[in-house]
Design a protein around this motif. Structure first.
Motif, PDB file in Angstrom:
ATOM      1  N   LEU A 119       0.859  -1.173   0.000  1.00 16.86           N
ATOM      2  CA  LEU A 119       0.000   0.000   0.000  1.00 16.86           C
ATOM      3  C   LEU A 119       0.907   1.238   0.000  1.00 16.86           C
ATOM      4  O   LEU A 119       1.140   1.856   1.030  1.00 16.86           O
ATOM      5  N   PRO A 120       1.450   1.591  -1.175  1.00 15.15           N
ATOM      6  CA  PRO A 120       2.411   2.693  -1.251  1.00 15.15           C
ATOM      7  C   PRO A 120       1.715   4.052  -1.129  1.00 15.15           C
ATOM      8  O   PRO A 120       1.215   4.598  -2.093  1.00 15.15           O
ATOM      9  N   LEU A 121       1.696   4.582   0.078  1.00 13.80           N
ATOM     10  CA  LEU A 121       0.972   5.821   0.332  1.00 13.80           C
ATOM     11  C   LEU A 121       1.490   6.995  -0.472  1.00 13.80           C
ATOM     12  O   LEU A 121       0.721   7.889  -0.826  1.00 13.80           O
ATOM     13  N   ASP A 122       2.771   7.001  -0.799  1.00 15.82           N
ATOM     14  CA  ASP A 122       3.312   8.116  -1.567  1.00 15.82           C
ATOM     15  C   ASP A 122       2.730   8.171  -2.977  1.00 15.82           C
ATOM     16  O   ASP A 122       2.713   9.218  -3.605  1.00 15.82           O
ATOM     17  N   LYS A 123       2.245   7.041  -3.485  1.00 14.22           N
ATOM     18  CA  LYS A 123       1.587   7.025  -4.791  1.00 14.22           C
ATOM     19  C   LYS A 123       0.125   7.446  -4.674  1.00 14.22           C
ATOM     20  O   LYS A 123      -0.469   7.893  -5.620  1.00 14.22           O
ATOM     21  N   TRP A 124      -0.455   7.231  -3.524  1.00 15.47           N
ATOM     22  CA  TRP A 124      -1.888   7.413  -3.343  1.00 15.47           C
ATOM     23  C   TRP A 124      -2.281   8.789  -2.871  1.00 15.47           C
ATOM     24  O   TRP A 124      -3.359   9.269  -3.196  1.00 15.47           O
ATOM     25  N   PHE A 125      -1.433   9.400  -2.061  1.00 15.07           N
ATOM     26  CA  PHE A 125      -1.853  10.630  -1.413  1.00 15.07           C
ATOM     27  C   PHE A 125      -0.872  11.770  -1.635  1.00 15.07           C
ATOM     28  O   PHE A 125       0.329  11.563  -1.673  1.00 15.07           O
ATOM     29  N   LYS A 126      -1.405  12.943  -1.748  1.00 16.50           N
ATOM     30  CA  LYS A 126      -0.616  14.164  -1.719  1.00 16.50           C
ATOM     31  C   LYS A 126      -0.948  14.795  -0.370  1.00 16.50           C
ATOM     32  O   LYS A 126      -2.100  15.149  -0.119  1.00 16.50           O
ATOM     33  N   ILE A 127       0.042  14.893   0.460  1.00 14.85           N
ATOM     34  CA  ILE A 127      -0.185  15.384   1.815  1.00 14.85           C
ATOM     35  C   ILE A 127       0.548  16.695   1.995  1.00 14.85           C
ATOM     36  O   ILE A 127       1.725  16.820   1.667  1.00 14.85           O
ATOM     37  N   GLY A 128      -0.157  17.673   2.510  1.00 13.58           N
ATOM     38  CA  GLY A 128       0.457  18.952   2.817  1.00 13.58           C
ATOM     39  C   GLY A 128       0.611  19.079   4.315  1.00 13.58           C
ATOM     40  O   GLY A 128      -0.346  18.924   5.050  1.00 13.58           O
ATOM     41  N   ASP A 129       1.821  19.327   4.777  1.00 13.45           N
ATOM     42  CA  ASP A 129       2.074  19.536   6.202  1.00 13.45           C
ATOM     43  C   ASP A 129       2.095  21.033   6.478  1.00 13.45           C
ATOM     44  O   ASP A 129       2.788  21.785   5.791  1.00 13.45           O
ATOM     45  N   PHE A 130       1.368  21.446   7.501  1.00 13.43           N
ATOM     46  CA  PHE A 130       1.274  22.850   7.847  1.00 13.43           C
ATOM     47  C   PHE A 130       1.511  23.010   9.345  1.00 13.43           C
ATOM     48  O   PHE A 130       1.107  22.172  10.136  1.00 13.43           O
ATOM     49  N   THR A 131       2.151  24.094   9.705  1.00 15.32           N
ATOM     50  CA  THR A 131       2.352  24.397  11.125  1.00 15.32           C
ATOM     51  C   THR A 131       1.143  25.181  11.626  1.00 15.32           C
ATOM     52  O   THR A 131       0.293  25.620  10.839  1.00 15.32           O
ATOM     53  N   LEU A 132       1.085  25.368  12.925  1.00 23.02           N
ATOM     54  CA  LEU A 132      -0.013  26.125  13.514  1.00 23.02           C
ATOM     55  C   LEU A 132      -0.031  27.566  12.993  1.00 23.02           C
ATOM     56  O   LEU A 132      -1.093  28.166  12.842  1.00 23.02           O
ATOM     57  N   ASP A 133       1.144  28.094  12.662  1.00 22.65           N
ATOM     58  CA  ASP A 133       1.221  29.447  12.095  1.00 22.65           C
ATOM     59  C   ASP A 133       0.594  29.515  10.703  1.00 22.65           C
ATOM     60  O   ASP A 133       0.218  30.601  10.244  1.00 22.65           O
ATOM     61  N   ASP A 134       0.494  28.370  10.035  1.00 27.68           N
ATOM     62  CA  ASP A 134      -0.047  28.315   8.674  1.00 27.68           C
ATOM     63  C   ASP A 134      -1.475  27.785   8.639  1.00 27.68           C
ATOM     64  O   ASP A 134      -1.917  27.246   7.624  1.00 27.68           O
ATOM     65  N   VAL A 135      -2.214  27.928   9.730  1.00 26.02           N
ATOM     66  CA  VAL A 135      -3.540  27.334   9.822  1.00 26.02           C
ATOM     67  C   VAL A 135      -4.489  27.848   8.734  1.00 26.02           C
ATOM     68  O   VAL A 135      -5.280  27.083   8.182  1.00 26.02           O
ATOM     69  N   ALA A 136      -4.394  29.137   8.380  1.00 25.53           N
ATOM     70  CA  ALA A 136      -5.272  29.680   7.337  1.00 25.53           C
ATOM     71  C   ALA A 136      -4.991  29.012   5.990  1.00 25.53           C
ATOM     72  O   ALA A 136      -5.914  28.674   5.244  1.00 25.53           O
ATOM     73  N   GLU A 137      -3.712  28.802   5.683  1.00 20.37           N
ATOM     74  CA  GLU A 137      -3.343  28.127   4.428  1.00 20.37           C
ATOM     75  C   GLU A 137      -3.812  26.676   4.443  1.00 20.37           C
ATOM     76  O   GLU A 137      -4.298  26.159   3.439  1.00 20.37           O
TER      77      GLU A 137
END
Length: 159
Positions: A119-137
């Motif tokens: 189940l290669p997650l890197d092929k399945w999902f595009k994940i964006g990591d955001f910090t608490l400072d970037d909550v609006a984004e």
């Protein structure tokens, strides 16, 4: 195989694994269902996770593609009676199983599939990591992204 109406979503599914065969659902459902077996052949396992649809044509077509001793798992929201051939199911020994939610062992089994590289997650999902400072984004991306794209708000520990 994966059946759907959204070309983009079907292309994403096909890109996940070369074994995934996608079929676009179009035209009259009755006509589509009759030709499905010719398109995809027979499968060992069919998982029916359709949403709240008012007829069972696609479910019936999917069950019709399950080979002898295969299994069909219904876990969607089809709101219709299904017309199934009793003799065909009897002779082919197809198992039809309902599944509401998942078993207690499913999360561990899922992690084992991921660890094994099945189940290669890197092929399945595009994940964006955001910090608490970037909550609006993060909220903006979560509203924009659909399907296999997720926005995750990561709260970093401060030292």
């Amino acid at each position: 195989f994966a059946i759907g109406r959204n070309d983009t979503a079907l292309k994403q599914l096909a890109a996940m694994d070369s074994r995934v065969v996608t079929v676009k659902s179009e035209g009259k459902l009755e006509d589509f269902s009759k030709g499905l077996k010719d398109s995809v052949g027979y499968v060992d396992l069919y998982i029916d996770a359709l949403g709240a649809v008012k007829n069972g044509f696609l479910t019936e077509a999917g069950i019709g593609c399950v080979k002898g001793n295969g299994t069909c798992v219904i876990c969607g929201g089809v709101q219709a009676d299904l017309k199934l051939n009793y003799s065909t199911l009897l002779w082919s020994q197809v198992t039809i199983r309902g599944s509401y939610m998942y078993s207690k062992t499913a999360p561990n089994e899922l992690m084992n599939l991921i660890d094994a590289g099945l189940l290669p997650l890197d092929k399945w999902f595009k994940i964006g990591d955001f910090t608490l400072d970037d909550v609006a984004e993060a909220i903006a991306k979560a509203a924009e992204w659909k399907g296999s794209k997720y926005a995750i708000l990561a709260i970093a520990e401060h030292s």
